[in-house]
Design a protein around this motif. Structure first.
Motif, PDB file in Angstrom:
ATOM      1  N   VAL A 110       6.427   4.932  -6.898  1.00 19.72           N
ATOM      2  CA  VAL A 110       6.943   6.006  -6.032  1.00 19.72           C
ATOM      3  C   VAL A 110       6.727   5.657  -4.562  1.00 19.72           C
ATOM      4  O   VAL A 110       7.616   5.831  -3.714  1.00 19.72           O
ATOM      5  CB  VAL A 110       6.258   7.340  -6.390  1.00 19.72           C
ATOM      6  CG1 VAL A 110       6.535   8.388  -5.321  1.00 19.72           C
ATOM      7  CG2 VAL A 110       6.748   7.831  -7.735  1.00 19.72           C
ATOM      8  N   VAL A 111       5.534   5.165  -4.247  1.00 15.49           N
ATOM      9  CA  VAL A 111       5.241   4.790  -2.858  1.00 15.49           C
ATOM     10  C   VAL A 111       6.177   3.684  -2.391  1.00 15.49           C
ATOM     11  O   VAL A 111       6.714   3.718  -1.274  1.00 15.49           O
ATOM     12  CB  VAL A 111       3.766   4.340  -2.738  1.00 15.49           C
ATOM     13  CG1 VAL A 111       3.523   3.635  -1.406  1.00 15.49           C
ATOM     14  CG2 VAL A 111       2.849   5.542  -2.869  1.00 15.49           C
ATOM     15  N   PHE A 116      10.514   1.764   1.056  1.00 17.85           N
ATOM     16  CA  PHE A 116      11.563   0.763   1.300  1.00 17.85           C
ATOM     17  C   PHE A 116      12.983   1.286   1.071  1.00 17.85           C
ATOM     18  O   PHE A 116      13.943   0.717   1.584  1.00 17.85           O
ATOM     19  CB  PHE A 116      11.322  -0.453   0.405  1.00 17.85           C
ATOM     20  CG  PHE A 116      10.063  -1.195   0.753  1.00 17.85           C
ATOM     21  CD1 PHE A 116       9.999  -1.989   1.890  1.00 17.85           C
ATOM     22  CD2 PHE A 116       8.930  -1.078  -0.040  1.00 17.85           C
ATOM     23  CE1 PHE A 116       8.838  -2.674   2.223  1.00 17.85           C
ATOM     24  CE2 PHE A 116       7.763  -1.755   0.279  1.00 17.85           C
ATOM     25  CZ  PHE A 116       7.709  -2.559   1.421  1.00 17.85           C
ATOM     26  N   PHE A 117      13.129   2.345   0.266  1.00 19.04           N
ATOM     27  CA  PHE A 117      14.475   2.841  -0.021  1.00 19.04           C
ATOM     28  C   PHE A 117      14.666   4.301   0.384  1.00 19.04           C
ATOM     29  O   PHE A 117      15.765   4.838   0.237  1.00 19.04           O
ATOM     30  CB  PHE A 117      14.784   2.681  -1.517  1.00 19.04           C
ATOM     31  CG  PHE A 117      14.651   1.273  -2.006  1.00 19.04           C
ATOM     32  CD1 PHE A 117      15.627   0.319  -1.702  1.00 19.04           C
ATOM     33  CD2 PHE A 117      13.536   0.874  -2.728  1.00 19.04           C
ATOM     34  CE1 PHE A 117      15.499  -0.991  -2.142  1.00 19.04           C
ATOM     35  CE2 PHE A 117      13.404  -0.432  -3.171  1.00 19.04           C
ATOM     36  CZ  PHE A 117      14.384  -1.376  -2.875  1.00 19.04           C
ATOM     37  N   GLY A 118      13.586   4.950   0.849  1.00 18.81           N
ATOM     38  CA  GLY A 118      13.706   6.330   1.315  1.00 18.81           C
ATOM     39  C   GLY A 118      14.030   7.325   0.220  1.00 18.81           C
ATOM     40  O   GLY A 118      14.575   8.395   0.500  1.00 18.81           O
ATOM     41  N   ALA A 127      12.071   6.583 -10.091  1.00 15.26           N
ATOM     42  CA  ALA A 127      11.212   5.611  -9.418  1.00 15.26           C
ATOM     43  C   ALA A 127       9.888   5.446 -10.139  1.00 15.26           C
ATOM     44  O   ALA A 127       9.312   4.355 -10.167  1.00 15.26           O
ATOM     45  CB  ALA A 127      10.973   6.043  -7.971  1.00 15.26           C
ATOM     46  N   ALA A 128       9.381   6.528 -10.741  1.00 14.22           N
ATOM     47  CA  ALA A 128       8.060   6.482 -11.368  1.00 14.22           C
ATOM     48  C   ALA A 128       8.071   5.751 -12.699  1.00 14.22           C
ATOM     49  O   ALA A 128       7.103   5.056 -13.054  1.00 14.22           O
ATOM     50  CB  ALA A 128       7.541   7.912 -11.557  1.00 14.22           C
ATOM     51  N   LEU A 129       9.145   5.880 -13.464  1.00 14.21           N
ATOM     52  CA  LEU A 129       9.176   5.321 -14.819  1.00 14.21           C
ATOM     53  C   LEU A 129       8.981   3.797 -14.873  1.00 14.21           C
ATOM     54  O   LEU A 129       8.115   3.313 -15.620  1.00 14.21           O
ATOM     55  CB  LEU A 129      10.482   5.710 -15.499  1.00 14.21           C
ATOM     56  CG  LEU A 129      10.566   7.162 -15.972  1.00 14.21           C
ATOM     57  CD1 LEU A 129      11.983   7.502 -16.417  1.00 14.21           C
ATOM     58  CD2 LEU A 129       9.585   7.408 -17.099  1.00 14.21           C
ATOM     59  N   PRO A 130       9.743   3.008 -14.102  1.00 17.42           N
ATOM     60  CA  PRO A 130       9.550   1.553 -14.218  1.00 17.42           C
ATOM     61  C   PRO A 130       8.160   1.100 -13.795  1.00 17.42           C
ATOM     62  O   PRO A 130       7.615   0.141 -14.379  1.00 17.42           O
ATOM     63  CB  PRO A 130      10.636   0.975 -13.292  1.00 17.42           C
ATOM     64  CG  PRO A 130      11.018   2.086 -12.392  1.00 17.42           C
ATOM     65  CD  PRO A 130      10.837   3.337 -13.177  1.00 17.42           C
ATOM     66  N   GLY A 131       7.572   1.762 -12.804  1.00 17.56           N
ATOM     67  CA  GLY A 131       6.222   1.394 -12.372  1.00 17.56           C
ATOM     68  C   GLY A 131       5.198   1.633 -13.465  1.00 17.56           C
ATOM     69  O   GLY A 131       4.286   0.815 -13.678  1.00 17.56           O
ATOM     70  N   GLU A 178       5.161   8.740   7.161  1.00 22.66           N
ATOM     71  CA  GLU A 178       6.219   9.474   6.463  1.00 22.66           C
ATOM     72  C   GLU A 178       6.096   9.294   4.946  1.00 22.66           C
ATOM     73  O   GLU A 178       6.414  10.202   4.171  1.00 22.66           O
ATOM     74  CB  GLU A 178       7.596   9.018   6.960  1.00 22.66           C
ATOM     75  CG  GLU A 178       7.987   7.595   6.644  1.00 22.66           C
ATOM     76  CD  GLU A 178       7.405   6.599   7.649  1.00 22.66           C
ATOM     77  OE1 GLU A 178       6.534   6.995   8.436  1.00 22.66           O
ATOM     78  OE2 GLU A 178       7.824   5.422   7.616  1.00 22.66           O
ATOM     79  N   VAL A 179       5.640   8.138   4.511  1.00 24.25           N
ATOM     80  CA  VAL A 179       5.414   7.907   3.078  1.00 24.25           C
ATOM     81  C   VAL A 179       4.242   8.753   2.592  1.00 24.25           C
ATOM     82  O   VAL A 179       4.292   9.347   1.510  1.00 24.25           O
ATOM     83  CB  VAL A 179       5.148   6.416   2.805  1.00 24.25           C
ATOM     84  CG1 VAL A 179       4.781   6.190   1.340  1.00 24.25           C
ATOM     85  CG2 VAL A 179       6.362   5.590   3.186  1.00 24.25           C
TER      86      VAL A 179
END
Length: 337
Positions: A110-111, A116-118, A127-131, A178-179
């Motif tokens: 997620v971070v 990098f992609f906003g 975003a969370a699943l692949p990590g 911002e992140v």
């Protein structure tokens, strides 16, 4: 003889009663979750609205709370069941899904995507699943080594991966304000803003994890006796661990992607379940599916009520709700030994 076969023959009837009691508690937790909030509604009116009766305002309020309640059911069940599986394959009573790096992997992903992609909002789910999956694969590869994976190696590998990813997350969030602003909200864990599309998006992962968990329940009883004894009984310990890790990853990744990394459910519920139905995983699986949502929905309701009109995120409340239950379960286990 398997672990689950050690229980007295009189236990099944007691276990059935416990399971039925858990289902009744779950029904009550769902109704209370639909009734309480910034605009409390009496339980009879909630039941009437669910049946299609009552006034339009009451039906609108109840319907608006249904996605959040369904999300609580899914997330609570997934976290509790993944905790049972992780404690089973690692034979570690302090194990929870975070031990395999699922939560920290999802957080790092997620971070990264935010920086990098906003990405934000519902895109956080994807975003969370692949990590989460990538972190578990790395943990398993590191923990396998020569001779295959063992509980100790997996735990140590999980600790190493978690430490590295924690440092990465800290560096990114401290460097990019911002992140940090987006991440600090997600990382606490919340059911607020429950969305049916998001829920349906993670449902296939949760369903696949549940099927694997059911298939793994009986072999985990053999694994509880130790690798040597399990192999003597004909069990394939490597296949059991891989199946268990995949199941726990699917379940925890679905829950974390949906609501953020909510702690304590995966740790506390397995202890409560064992205190109620014993060590047989064939009974732990169905009861954890019931008690996990009960604990999470109760915590969510408390978070909405005690700080009204604001609310405390459920990830903060779960520790306060689950800690007394866990202490009672541990004391009960000690008394039974």
């Amino acid at each position: 003889m398997r672990a689950g076969d050690e229980e007295p023959r009189s236990r099944p009837s007691r276990r059935v009663l416990v399971l039925v009691g858990g289902v009744l508690l779950l029904g009550l937790a769902v109704l209370v979750g639909l009734a309480l909030g910034s605009n409390p509604i009496p339980l009879p009116e909630v039941i009437n609205a669910l049946a299609g009766g009552g006034d339009a305002y009451t039906r609108t309020v109840v319907e608006s709370r249904i996605p959040r309640t369904l999300q609580g059911l899914l997330v609570g069940a997934c976290l509790a069941l993944s905790g049972v599986i992780v404690q089973g394959i690692t034979r570690n009573p302090l194990g929870d899904p975070g031990l395999l790096g699922v939560n920290i992997g999802a957080s790092a992903s997620v971070v990264t995507t935010t920086a990098f992609f906003g990405l934000g909002g519902i895109a956080t789910i994807w975003a969370a699943l692949p990590g989460a999956f990538l972190a578990v694969v790395v943990v398993y590869l590191i923990g396998s080594g020569r001779g295959g994976a063992t509980p100790v190696r997996l735990v140590l590998a999980g600790a190493v991966v978690s430490a590295v990813l924690s440092a990465y997350i800290r560096a990114m969030t401290l460097s990019l304000p911002e992140v940090f602003g987006s991440y600090r909200y997600w990382v606490v864990g919340s059911l607020a803003g429950g969305d049916m599309d998001a829920l349906l998006g993670v449902l296939p992962f949760a369903a696949a994890g549940l099927v694997l968990a059911v298939l793994t329940a009986s072999p985990l009883n053999a694994l509880a006796l130790g690798d040597t004894a399990a192999a003597t009984l004909g069990a394939n310990t490597t296949a059991i661990r891989i199946g268990g890790m995949l199941s726990a990853t699917l379940l925890c990744a679905a829950a974390t992607a949906s609501a953020g990394p909510i702690a304590f459910i995966g740790l506390a519920v397995p202890h409560i379940v064992r205190a109620l139905v014993g060590s047989d995983h064939r009974w732990q699986v169905p009861l954890s599916l019931v008690l996990g949502p009960v604990l999470l929905l109760t915590a969510d309701v408390l978070g909405r009520v005690i700080a009204r009109p604001q609310e405390i995120m459920v990830g903060v409340v779960t520790a306060f709700v689950g800690a007394p239950a866990l202490l009672l379960a541990v004391r009960r286990m000690r008394g039974g030994t």
